[in-house]
Design an enzyme around this catalytic site. Structure first.
Site, mmCIF file in Angstrom:
data_model
loop_
_atom_site.group_PDB
_atom_site.id
_atom_site.type_symbol
_atom_site.label_atom_id
_atom_site.label_comp_id
_atom_site.label_asym_id
_atom_site.label_seq_id
_atom_site.Cartn_x
_atom_site.Cartn_y
_atom_site.Cartn_z
ATOM 1 N N GLU A 91 38.156 43.359 -17.494
ATOM 2 C CA GLU A 91 38.462 44.541 -18.491
ATOM 3 C C GLU A 91 39.358 45.755 -17.688
ATOM 4 O O GLU A 91 38.778 46.000 -16.581
ATOM 5 C CB GLU A 91 36.927 45.063 -18.882
ATOM 6 C CG GLU A 91 37.201 46.106 -19.982
ATOM 7 C CD GLU A 91 35.883 46.693 -20.510
ATOM 8 O OE1 GLU A 91 35.881 46.651 -21.876
ATOM 9 O OE2 GLU A 91 34.994 46.792 -19.681
ATOM 10 N N ASP B 169 26.236 44.083 -19.889
ATOM 11 C CA ASP B 169 27.129 43.466 -18.889
ATOM 12 C C ASP B 169 27.786 42.370 -18.919
ATOM 13 O O ASP B 169 28.751 41.907 -19.162
ATOM 14 C CB ASP B 169 26.951 43.916 -17.519
ATOM 15 C CG ASP B 169 26.696 45.392 -17.429
ATOM 16 O OD1 ASP B 169 27.393 46.409 -17.414
ATOM 17 O OD2 ASP B 169 25.559 45.536 -16.826
ATOM 18 N N ASP C 251 33.146 41.899 -16.161
ATOM 19 C CA ASP C 251 32.911 43.262 -16.565
ATOM 20 C C ASP C 251 32.407 44.041 -15.187
ATOM 21 O O ASP C 251 31.376 43.744 -14.912
ATOM 22 C CB ASP C 251 31.884 43.334 -17.626
ATOM 23 C CG ASP C 251 31.523 44.983 -17.977
ATOM 24 O OD1 ASP C 251 32.681 45.685 -18.237
ATOM 25 O OD2 ASP C 251 30.480 45.150 -18.517
#
Length: 164
Positions: free
Chosen positions: A67, A140, A7
């Site tokens: 992501e 996160d 992330d």
């Protein structure tokens, strides 16, 4: 198969490593890579790169899931996060680790079946699928684990359809 989810972020990058075998997922490790705000942007990116290279060499993931960028509220963070994301992709590519990318919508659908799921629903499913007593406290890291699980779902689907 060892899958690492990432992330991206300049200050905090979440990572999550799972071992995926069929439809079973085992938690291996999760956490964050952090950089210091007083440092210059370039120095923070170098530190992020070095930290990820060390993590990749230690954990030896077979696949990476990242992501994709999506900004609907705070577009001022788009450039720094995009720079961090680029550094992450470069580090993984240099280690010859296959990279897959997923949108937030794909992550929500893979974990809950609903594209508008809330963050707490995603975190609940991460904990449940990985047999954790509670979701990770760091958002996160939880997001990184969700991305890794998403990749495992999509990868298994492609494998079952004979696409791999």
């Amino acid at each position: 198969m060892l899958i690492m989810g990432l992330d991206p972020g300049t200050a905090i990058t979440g990572f999550g490593l799972i071992d995926a075998r069929g439809g079973c997922y085992d938690l291996v490790e999760y956490g964050t890579l952090r950089t210091s705000p007083p440092a210059s942007a370039a120095d923070r990116l170098v530190r992020l790169y070095d930290a990820l290279i060390a993590l990749l060499q230690r954990c030896k993931p077979e696949q990476i899931a990242v992501e994709e960028l999506f900004f609907n509220r705070n577009s001022s963070t788009a450039v720094p996060v995009g720079q961090a994301r680029g550094v992450l992709l470069l580090a993984c590519a240099q280690q010859n680790i296959p990279i897959s990318e997923y949108t937030p919508l794909q992550v929500k659908q893979a974990l809950t079946g609903y594209g508008r799921a809330e963050k707490r629903q995603i975190q609940y499913m991460v904990a449940r699928l990985l047999r954790m007593e509670a979701p990770p406290k760091n958002d996160d890291a939880a997001d990184a684990l969700a991305i890794a699980i998403t990749h495992a779902h999509y990868y298994n689907g492609r494998k079952l359809r004979g696409e791999l």
